[in-house]
Design a protein around this motif. Structure first.
Motif, PDB file in Angstrom:
ATOM      1  N   ASP A  15       0.903  -5.051  -6.988  1.00 27.30           N
ATOM      2  CA  ASP A  15       0.730  -3.778  -6.281  1.00 27.30           C
ATOM      3  C   ASP A  15      -0.064  -3.974  -4.996  1.00 27.30           C
ATOM      4  O   ASP A  15       0.222  -3.337  -3.970  1.00 27.30           O
ATOM      5  N   ASP A  16      -1.087  -4.846  -5.036  1.00 25.47           N
ATOM      6  CA  ASP A  16      -1.861  -5.120  -3.826  1.00 25.47           C
ATOM      7  C   ASP A  16      -0.972  -5.729  -2.744  1.00 25.47           C
ATOM      8  O   ASP A  16      -1.048  -5.345  -1.572  1.00 25.47           O
ATOM      9  N   ALA A  17      -0.139  -6.697  -3.144  1.00 24.96           N
ATOM     10  CA  ALA A  17       0.755  -7.338  -2.179  1.00 24.96           C
ATOM     11  C   ALA A  17       1.768  -6.345  -1.628  1.00 24.96           C
ATOM     12  O   ALA A  17       2.085  -6.353  -0.429  1.00 24.96           O
ATOM     13  N   LEU A  18       2.279  -5.478  -2.503  1.00 25.97           N
ATOM     14  CA  LEU A  18       3.250  -4.471  -2.065  1.00 25.97           C
ATOM     15  C   LEU A  18       2.605  -3.498  -1.092  1.00 25.97           C
ATOM     16  O   LEU A  18       3.223  -3.098  -0.087  1.00 25.97           O
ATOM     17  N   LEU A  19       1.346  -3.113  -1.353  1.00 26.81           N
ATOM     18  CA  LEU A  19       0.633  -2.203  -0.455  1.00 26.81           C
ATOM     19  C   LEU A  19       0.454  -2.836   0.918  1.00 26.81           C
ATOM     20  O   LEU A  19       0.684  -2.186   1.947  1.00 26.81           O
ATOM     21  N   LEU A  20       0.069  -4.107   0.945  1.00 25.97           N
ATOM     22  CA  LEU A  20      -0.129  -4.779   2.226  1.00 25.97           C
ATOM     23  C   LEU A  20       1.188  -4.945   2.971  1.00 25.97           C
ATOM     24  O   LEU A  20       1.234  -4.838   4.208  1.00 25.97           O
ATOM     25  N   ALA A  21       2.282  -5.171   2.237  1.00 22.88           N
ATOM     26  CA  ALA A  21       3.586  -5.271   2.883  1.00 22.88           C
ATOM     27  C   ALA A  21       4.008  -3.930   3.470  1.00 22.88           C
ATOM     28  O   ALA A  21       4.644  -3.867   4.530  1.00 22.88           O
ATOM     29  N   THR A  22       3.647  -2.840   2.802  1.00 23.39           N
ATOM     30  CA  THR A  22       3.990  -1.502   3.285  1.00 23.39           C
ATOM     31  C   THR A  22       3.148  -1.110   4.494  1.00 23.39           C
ATOM     32  O   THR A  22       3.634  -0.475   5.427  1.00 23.39           O
ATOM     33  N   ALA A  23       1.862  -1.488   4.457  1.00 21.22           N
ATOM     34  CA  ALA A  23       0.938  -1.151   5.557  1.00 21.22           C
ATOM     35  C   ALA A  23       0.200  -2.418   5.973  1.00 21.22           C
ATOM     36  O   ALA A  23      -0.935  -2.665   5.537  1.00 21.22           O
ATOM     37  N   PRO A  24       0.816  -3.262   6.812  1.00 27.17           N
ATOM     38  CA  PRO A  24       0.220  -4.559   7.184  1.00 27.17           C
ATOM     39  C   PRO A  24      -1.129  -4.443   7.882  1.00 27.17           C
ATOM     40  O   PRO A  24      -1.879  -5.411   7.934  1.00 27.17           O
ATOM     41  N   GLN A  25      -1.448  -3.271   8.440  1.00 25.30           N
ATOM     42  CA  GLN A  25      -2.705  -3.116   9.168  1.00 25.30           C
ATOM     43  C   GLN A  25      -3.897  -2.886   8.246  1.00 25.30           C
ATOM     44  O   GLN A  25      -5.039  -2.823   8.712  1.00 25.30           O
ATOM     45  N   LEU A  26      -3.660  -2.794   6.957  1.00 24.85           N
ATOM     46  CA  LEU A  26      -4.747  -2.510   6.020  1.00 24.85           C
ATOM     47  C   LEU A  26      -5.742  -3.656   5.957  1.00 24.85           C
ATOM     48  O   LEU A  26      -5.380  -4.837   6.014  1.00 24.85           O
ATOM     49  N   GLN A  27      -7.033  -3.299   5.815  1.00 27.06           N
ATOM     50  CA  GLN A  27      -8.091  -4.280   5.604  1.00 27.06           C
ATOM     51  C   GLN A  27      -8.361  -4.357   4.102  1.00 27.06           C
ATOM     52  O   GLN A  27      -9.173  -3.608   3.564  1.00 27.06           O
ATOM     53  N   MET A  28      -7.652  -5.250   3.418  1.00 23.13           N
ATOM     54  CA  MET A  28      -7.690  -5.292   1.963  1.00 23.13           C
ATOM     55  C   MET A  28      -9.084  -5.607   1.431  1.00 23.13           C
ATOM     56  O   MET A  28      -9.511  -5.058   0.414  1.00 23.13           O
ATOM     57  N   GLN A  29      -9.813  -6.500   2.098  1.00 17.38           N
ATOM     58  CA  GLN A  29     -11.163  -6.813   1.657  1.00 17.38           C
ATOM     59  C   GLN A  29     -12.071  -5.591   1.792  1.00 17.38           C
ATOM     60  O   GLN A  29     -12.913  -5.324   0.924  1.00 17.38           O
ATOM     61  N   GLY A  30     -11.872  -4.840   2.854  1.00 19.10           N
ATOM     62  CA  GLY A  30     -12.652  -3.617   3.033  1.00 19.10           C
ATOM     63  C   GLY A  30     -12.347  -2.579   1.972  1.00 19.10           C
ATOM     64  O   GLY A  30     -13.217  -1.798   1.576  1.00 19.10           O
ATOM     65  N   ILE A  31     -11.102  -2.563   1.504  1.00 22.20           N
ATOM     66  CA  ILE A  31     -10.724  -1.607   0.455  1.00 22.20           C
ATOM     67  C   ILE A  31     -11.486  -1.902  -0.827  1.00 22.20           C
ATOM     68  O   ILE A  31     -11.876  -0.986  -1.564  1.00 22.20           O
ATOM     69  N   VAL A  32     -11.704  -3.190  -1.120  1.00 20.11           N
ATOM     70  CA  VAL A  32     -12.475  -3.549  -2.309  1.00 20.11           C
ATOM     71  C   VAL A  32     -13.886  -2.975  -2.210  1.00 20.11           C
ATOM     72  O   VAL A  32     -14.402  -2.365  -3.157  1.00 20.11           O
ATOM     73  N   ALA A  33     -14.536  -3.160  -1.060  1.00 25.32           N
ATOM     74  CA  ALA A  33     -15.885  -2.631  -0.869  1.00 25.32           C
ATOM     75  C   ALA A  33     -15.887  -1.104  -0.925  1.00 25.32           C
ATOM     76  O   ALA A  33     -16.794  -0.488  -1.504  1.00 25.32           O
ATOM     77  N   ALA A  34     -14.883  -0.482  -0.317  1.00 26.53           N
ATOM     78  CA  ALA A  34     -14.794   0.982  -0.340  1.00 26.53           C
ATOM     79  C   ALA A  34     -14.636   1.504  -1.755  1.00 26.53           C
ATOM     80  O   ALA A  34     -15.197   2.549  -2.119  1.00 26.53           O
TER      81      ALA A  34
END
Length: 416
Positions: free
Chosen positions: A262-281
């Motif tokens: 799901d994480d990979a799919l989310l990043l593929a859908t929205a490549p501009q996402l800051q995935m590491q920042g999402i963990v902290a958020a």
């Protein structure tokens, strides 16, 4: 800001209009700053990425149906797969017949197959309400695939039972708490989630959104009072600390935010996402409930203790409240651990089944993310207790002068 409290029995002490006005100005300034930040960060609908719904394309739709029969058959599923294949459960599959209840084919019979995973698990049975993917075939007829269950009624029933019980037992405070839940859901759906999807700093969005949510829900659920304000100050400290510790802990532990499909799919859908920042958020958002509980309890404890110990000094009041706080810390930390363990239960079971060592398990990406989230949340929670207690003691009614009898001061009980 009025010092009265319309929803609780705690004595607010003597009127202190000057303090109430000062605190009202401080809270108003925080609220205005939060509102301005939200306005600046508010996501434009055009900037929110929207991927194509795979179940809503041309000739494809989702319909509801009622299962009428299941016929098992051997589909050759052994559970053994190549490294790049999707795992399946060994066992039989099933041919399913259902009656369509919505869409253009209402009343018609739908036939589809269940794979071995869904059939062996026993998740589908006769009479179940299911959602099917309906797609057109060249001859004008329809084909069907199983998508999910229809869960509207049980979810609505549970929500109604919850709301009724909260309203009956919590009364006005419970009703305002329900309104607070609504405010939280609206803030998450309209600001936090879309804001993160636009590629803005997830941690900044989470802090601003959490601050706005806490200002609203605290005063809604607990009334406008100096006591609630002291809880708010402790909560804001907890949010700020959790955000800072979350950012440091995420970077230090090399958490990427990419631990599942799901994480990979989310990043593929929205490549501009800051995935590491999402963990902290997520650490900030996940800890809000317990943090709110602890700060409100500590503020209430201080006010209750002040009513029982009107002659106690500020330091004595602080020590008494911290004795309560230490017990609350222990139970709240357990709450965090159990909550995160429950959310990661499937991953932990799978890793255990693979017979990996404890250290290997704890440092794996999936579990390490939950470990860091738990530790950061727990540290913020623990520190929020003395900070909130200090704010509450500072803002609580001052100690009264001890009465004198026969020319001497009355002895205060040792445990006062």
């Amino acid at each position: 800001m009025s010092h009265s409290h319309g929803h609780g029995p705690v004595d607010s002490g003597p009127a202190r209009p000057q303090l109430a006005r000062t605190l009202g100005g401080v809270v108003a300034a925080i609220a205005v700053a939060t509102g301005i930040a939200m306005a600046i960060l508010w996501p434009s609908s055009d900037d929110v990425p929207r991927d194509i719904d795979p179940f809503g394309g041309e000739g494809v739709s989702t319909v509801e149906a009622t299962v009428t029969s299941l016929e098992p058959f051997d589909c050759g599923s052994t559970g053994q797969v190549d490294i790049d294949s999707t795992p399946t459960v060994a066992g039989s599959c099933a041919n399913v017949t259902a009656e369509v209840k919505s869409g253009d084919a209402t009343g018609q019979t739908a036939e589809f197959q269940l794979n071995s995973t869904n059939f062996v698990a026993g998740t589908v049975s006769e009479g179940d309400q299911v959602r099917l993917v309906q797609y057109e075939i060249e001859d004008g007829s329809f084909g069907y695939e199983f998508r999910d269950f229809v869960r509207g009624f049980p979810l609505a029933a549970l929500a109604i039972v919850f709301a009724v019980l909260v309203a009956l037992i919590g009364r006005w405070r419970g009703l305002f708490a329900l309104v607070g839940i609504g405010v939280t859901l609206v803030a998450l759906a309209t600001f936090v989630l879309p804001g993160i999807l636009t590629g803005q700093s997830p941690l900044l969005i989470a802090v601003v959104g959490s601050t706005g949510i806490m200002i609203a829900v605290l005063y809604l659920a607990h009334g406008i009072s100096i006591r609630t304000t002291s809880a708010l100050f402790g909560t804001l400290f907890g949010i700020a600390f959790t955000a800072a510790a979350g950012a440091i802990g995420t970077d230090w532990s090399h958490l990427t935010g990419l631990t599942s499909e799901d994480d990979a799919l989310l990043l593929a859908t929205a490549p501009q996402l800051q995935m590491q920042g999402i963990v902290a958020a997520s650490m900030v958002i996940a800890g809000l409930g317990v943090l709110n509980d602890v700060t409100v309890t500590q503020a209430s404890a201080v006010w209750e203790l002040r009513a029982l110990q009107p002659f106690a000094s500020a330091w004595e009041l602080f020590r008494s409240a911290m004795r309560i706080g230490r017990d609350h810390i222990a139970s709240s930390v357990y709450t965090l651990v159990f909550a995160y363990a429950g959310s990661a239960m499937t991953v932990m079971l799978l890793i255990t089944a693979y017979q990996r060592g404890l250290v290997d398990v704890l440092t794996s990406g999936e579990i390490a993310q939950e470990v860091v989230r738990t530790l950061v949340g727990a540290i913020g929670l623990v520190l929020a207790v003395p900070v909130t207690t200090a704010f509450a003691v500072w803002l609580a009614p001052p100690a009264q002068e001890e009465p004198e009898e026969a020319g001497r001061r009355v002895r205060r009980p040792e445990n006062a």
